[in-house]
Design an enzyme around this catalytic site. Structure first.
Site, mmCIF file in Angstrom:
data_model
loop_
_atom_site.group_PDB
_atom_site.id
_atom_site.type_symbol
_atom_site.label_atom_id
_atom_site.label_comp_id
_atom_site.label_asym_id
_atom_site.label_seq_id
_atom_site.Cartn_x
_atom_site.Cartn_y
_atom_site.Cartn_z
ATOM 1 N N LYS A 1 0.850 -1.202 0.289
ATOM 2 C CA LYS A 1 -0.162 -0.435 0.088
ATOM 3 C C LYS A 1 0.869 1.378 0.318
ATOM 4 O O LYS A 1 0.743 2.253 -0.591
ATOM 5 C CB LYS A 1 -0.523 -0.138 1.072
ATOM 6 N N ASP B 1 -5.409 3.493 13.999
ATOM 7 C CA ASP B 1 -6.458 1.719 13.631
ATOM 8 C C ASP B 1 -7.385 2.246 13.668
ATOM 9 O O ASP B 1 -7.758 2.397 14.732
ATOM 10 C CB ASP B 1 -4.614 1.055 13.044
ATOM 11 N N THR C 1 -8.746 8.607 4.925
ATOM 12 C CA THR C 1 -8.343 7.444 4.012
ATOM 13 C C THR C 1 -10.210 6.700 3.136
ATOM 14 O O THR C 1 -10.446 6.386 2.180
ATOM 15 C CB THR C 1 -8.502 6.254 5.121
ATOM 16 N N SER D 1 -0.990 10.276 5.936
ATOM 17 C CA SER D 1 -0.517 10.851 6.458
ATOM 18 C C SER D 1 1.487 10.731 6.349
ATOM 19 O O SER D 1 2.018 11.682 6.770
ATOM 20 C CB SER D 1 0.073 8.985 7.511
ATOM 21 N N LYS E 1 3.259 -2.214 10.816
ATOM 22 C CA LYS E 1 2.017 -2.125 11.782
ATOM 23 C C LYS E 1 2.103 -2.799 13.699
ATOM 24 O O LYS E 1 3.457 -2.884 13.758
ATOM 25 C CB LYS E 1 1.233 -2.612 10.898
HETATM 26 N N1 LIG Z 1 -7.830 4.731 10.177
HETATM 27 C C1 LIG Z 1 -6.924 4.463 9.181
HETATM 28 O O1 LIG Z 1 -6.227 6.144 8.670
HETATM 29 C C2 LIG Z 1 -7.364 3.591 8.384
HETATM 30 C C3 LIG Z 1 -8.199 2.736 8.874
HETATM 31 N N2 LIG Z 1 -8.009 1.531 7.289
HETATM 32 C C4 LIG Z 1 -8.868 -0.403 8.201
HETATM 33 O O2 LIG Z 1 -10.213 0.730 8.090
HETATM 34 C C5 LIG Z 1 -10.910 0.064 8.591
HETATM 35 C C6 LIG Z 1 -11.385 0.557 10.156
HETATM 36 O O3 LIG Z 1 -10.368 1.504 11.100
HETATM 37 P P1 LIG Z 1 -11.750 3.023 11.881
HETATM 38 O O4 LIG Z 1 -11.804 2.980 10.910
HETATM 39 O O5 LIG Z 1 -9.960 3.546 11.120
HETATM 40 O O6 LIG Z 1 -11.153 2.553 12.895
HETATM 41 P P2 LIG Z 1 -12.441 2.567 14.157
HETATM 42 O O7 LIG Z 1 -12.269 1.834 15.413
HETATM 43 O O8 LIG Z 1 -12.625 4.128 14.661
HETATM 44 O O9 LIG Z 1 -13.732 1.962 13.956
HETATM 45 C C7 LIG Z 1 -13.607 0.528 13.179
HETATM 46 C C8 LIG Z 1 -15.783 0.361 12.660
HETATM 47 O O10 LIG Z 1 -15.839 -1.144 12.400
HETATM 48 C C9 LIG Z 1 -16.303 -1.485 13.434
HETATM 49 N N3 LIG Z 1 -15.785 -3.038 13.686
HETATM 50 C C10 LIG Z 1 -14.518 -3.863 14.084
HETATM 51 N N4 LIG Z 1 -14.604 -5.083 14.747
HETATM 52 C C11 LIG Z 1 -15.467 -4.795 13.942
HETATM 53 C C12 LIG Z 1 -15.544 -6.786 13.634
HETATM 54 N N5 LIG Z 1 -14.839 -8.203 14.370
HETATM 55 N N6 LIG Z 1 -17.144 -6.785 13.299
HETATM 56 C C13 LIG Z 1 -18.024 -5.732 12.881
HETATM 57 N N7 LIG Z 1 -17.610 -4.344 13.092
HETATM 58 C C14 LIG Z 1 -16.320 -4.307 13.372
HETATM 59 C C15 LIG Z 1 -16.222 -1.099 14.512
HETATM 60 O O11 LIG Z 1 -17.467 -1.387 15.250
HETATM 61 P P3 LIG Z 1 -17.669 -1.689 16.933
HETATM 62 O O12 LIG Z 1 -17.610 0.192 17.089
HETATM 63 O O13 LIG Z 1 -18.850 -2.098 17.561
HETATM 64 O O14 LIG Z 1 -16.135 -2.163 17.336
HETATM 65 C C16 LIG Z 1 -16.310 0.471 13.733
HETATM 66 O O15 LIG Z 1 -17.803 0.419 13.422
HETATM 67 C C17 LIG Z 1 -9.729 -1.481 9.602
HETATM 68 O O16 LIG Z 1 -10.005 -2.399 8.876
HETATM 69 C C18 LIG Z 1 -8.387 -0.478 9.693
HETATM 70 O O17 LIG Z 1 -7.171 -1.242 9.615
HETATM 71 C C19 LIG Z 1 -7.456 1.621 6.097
HETATM 72 C C20 LIG Z 1 -7.001 3.043 6.367
HETATM 73 C C21 LIG Z 1 -6.815 3.630 6.579
HETATM 74 N N1 LIG Z 2 -4.314 2.648 9.730
HETATM 75 C C1 LIG Z 2 -3.745 3.153 8.689
HETATM 76 C C2 LIG Z 2 -3.144 3.917 8.199
HETATM 77 C C3 LIG Z 2 -1.990 4.158 8.498
HETATM 78 C C4 LIG Z 2 -0.899 5.807 9.099
HETATM 79 O O1 LIG Z 2 -1.723 6.061 8.791
HETATM 80 O O2 LIG Z 2 0.621 5.346 8.898
HETATM 81 C C5 LIG Z 2 -3.493 1.940 6.880
HETATM 82 O O3 LIG Z 2 -3.445 2.328 5.893
HETATM 83 O O4 LIG Z 2 -3.935 1.143 7.556
#
Ligand SMILES: NC(=O)C1=CN([C@@H]2O[C@H](COP(=O)(O)OP(=O)(O)OC[C@H]3O[C@@H](n4cnc5c(N)ncnc54)[C@H](OP(=O)(O)O)[C@@H]3O)[C@@H](O)[C@H]2O)C=CC1
Ligand SMILES: N=C(CCC(=O)O)C(=O)O
Length: 447
Positions: A114, A166, A209, A379, A126
């Site tokens: 990525k 994350d 994101t 980032s 990570k």
């Molecule tokens: N933050 C970032 O910069 C980036 C994040 N990502 C990816 O995006 C995804 C979401 O991340 P992010 O939005 O930052 O995280 P958040 O913690 O802000 O939100 C996660 C969301 O996913 C839900 N969730 C987590 N685990 C589960 C599960 N086992 N089953 C169902 N729902 C679930 C949570 O619900 P609940 O509150 O009930 O746990 C919440 O609504 C992840 O896969 C992460 O790795 C990818 C790129 C960048």
């Molecule tokens: N959680 C992230 C963001 C990582 C970052 O901003 O360094 C991802 O790319 O999965």
């Protein structure tokens, strides 16, 4: 699979027992990159992929802290420094009870490809912990973050390893970890991204994101003469990525009808408009509540407990929750209901069976390493601003984000086109990500 792919995957499974998520991520890359290596002699006989699946370093450590009742708590902490061929290790920190070595190695491995796709100088890493932020007080979150960073600070730095958010790690947690790092090292640097705006954070990083996921989907739809305008959009998750994917999808004319969390999903047939999304952000980012609280203000919506939103008819699906949240049956339902585009906002949310269904149906499908790269890309832009000791405007950052997502799409088309108008974005992303890292590893010798 070919014999060479089979043999490679079997060896990785043997060397990394009981790591199903890591093996899943490796297999998807191997199925596309090994045939590419077999056609390109410069990459043969160098053990490049064999080296890429082996982390350069793995730190596992104890995190002990005191809760509000005065009880001692202990959690596991990790940082996977996967690959630094093209830049310092870069990748998020996940705080979730499900966190283990397999999940963090899959995330770190995905991050290598990525980050390469972003064209910015960032290696892959990570980390995180099995700490569960749910139900913790603000002060308990702070104490945990301070205890976690007390150990992690030994291993990171602005030119070494730059963590970010994350699942379970947002601006609040990044702020507490940044404060502890600064206290311990007496350095004010860009050692973390996703920082607050008043201490080096980049505008648009919270949105990046989700916005980037929609920008990538926009590029895919455009190749088919389609757009978000008038389309029904199903989004999973309701955290950082989901909220801003929903915002941008609506801004581009889409009608977002679902959001979810681990207890189920809400369905709002009228569409989640700006006011409703603001309420979701209040529920999630201010009150740390459940998505079902949405019905307290919007009783016409439905809450479907214990289910995922893929049963809802849509044109575009944006999985933005977590890994393996969308399986083969979900994919069949989406395709049967007329879904034309899936852009992963989460990391590896589609199971291999789901990916196969999307590719069989030849719908537009973007793997997270391509479509969710907007977060880490921004980032990287935060790191650039920190190095310049400057702050760019929202418009400047958003314009750079759009260009980066366009470039990633172009790279996927370049390496994923079959010559008959179909683009295999999984193949395109894996090969485009591989090439830059492989060339750097060849130049840097066997290290
Ligand atoms: N933050 C970032 O910069 C980036 C994040 N990502 C990816 O995006 C995804 C979401 O991340 P992010 O939005 O930052 O995280 P958040 O913690 O802000 O939100 C996660 C969301 O996913 C839900 N969730 C987590 N685990 C589960 C599960 N086992 N089953 C169902 N729902 C679930 C949570 O619900 P609940 O509150 O009930 O746990 C919440 O609504 C992840 O896969 C992460 O790795 C990818 C790129 C960048
Ligand atoms: N959680 C992230 C963001 C990582 C970052 O901003 O360094 C991802 O790319 O999965």
């Amino acid at each position: 699979m070919s014999q060479s792919i089979d043999a490679f995957v079997e060896a990785v499974a043997k060397n990394n027992p009981n790591e199903p998520e890591f093996l899943q991520a490796v297999q998807e890359v191997a199925e596309t990159v090994i045939p590419f290596i077999e056609k390109n002699p410069k990459y043969q006989g160098k053990m490049l992929l064999e080296r890429m699946v082996e982390p350069e370093r793995v730190m596992m450590f104890r995190v002990a802290w005191i809760d509000d009742k005065g009880q001692t708590q202990v959690n596991k902490g990790y940082r996977i420094q996967m690959n630094s061929a093209i830049g310092p290790y870069k990748g998020g920190l996940r705080f979730h009870p499900s966190v283990n070595l397999s999940i963090l190695k899959f995330l770190a491995f995905e991050q290598v490809f990525k980050n390469s796709l972003t064209t910015l100088p960032m290696g892959g890493g990570k980390g995180g912990s099995n700490f569960d932020p749910k139900g913790k007080s603000d002060v308990e979150i702070m104490r945990f973050c301070q205890a976690f960073m007390t150990e992690l600070a030994r291993h990171i730095g602005a030119d070494t390893d730059v963590p970010a958010g994350d699942i379970g790690v947002g601006g609040r947690e990044v702020g507490y970890m940044f404060g502890q790092y600064k206290k311990l090292r007496n350095e004010f640097t860009g050692v973390l991204t996703g920082k607050g705006i008043t201490f080096g954070g980049s505008l648009i990083r919270p949105e990046a994101t989700g916005y980037g996921d929609v920008y990538f989907a926009y590029n895919m739809l455009k190749t088919k003469g389609q757009s978000f305008d008038g389309k029904t959009v199903v989004v999973s998750g309701s955290g950082n990525v989901a909220q801003y994917a929903a915002e941008k999808a609506r801004q581009l004319g889409g009608k977002v009808v679902t959001l979810s969390d681990s207890s189920g999903y809400i369905y709002d047939a009228e569409g989640i408009d700006e006011e409703k999304l603001a309420y979701v952000m209040e529920i999630k980012n201010v009150n740390y509540g459940r998505i079902s609280d949405y019905l307290k203000k919007y009783p016409n919506a439905k809450f479907v407990e214990g289910k995922r939103p893929w049963e809802v008819k849509c044109d575009i699906a944006l999985p933005c929750a977590t890994q393996n949240e969308l399986n083969g049956d979900d994919a069949k339902t989406l395709v049967a209901n007329g879904c034309i585009c899936v852009a992963e906002g989460a990391n590896m949310p589609s199971t291999p069976e789901a990916v196969l269904e999307f590719q069989k149906a030849k719908i537009l499908f973007a793997p997270g390493k391509a479509s969710n790269a907007g977060g880490v890309a921004t980032s990287g832009l935060e790191m650039s601003q920190n190095s310049l000791r400057l702050s760019w405007s929202s418009e400047e950052v958003d314009d750079r984000l759009k260009v980066i997502m366009n470039n990633i799409h172009q790279a996927c088309v370049q390496y994923g086109s079959d010559g008959n108008g179909y683009v295999d974005y999984v193949k395109g992303a894996n090969i485009a990500g591989f090439v830059k890292v492989a060339d750097a590893m060849l130049a840097q010798g066997v290290v």
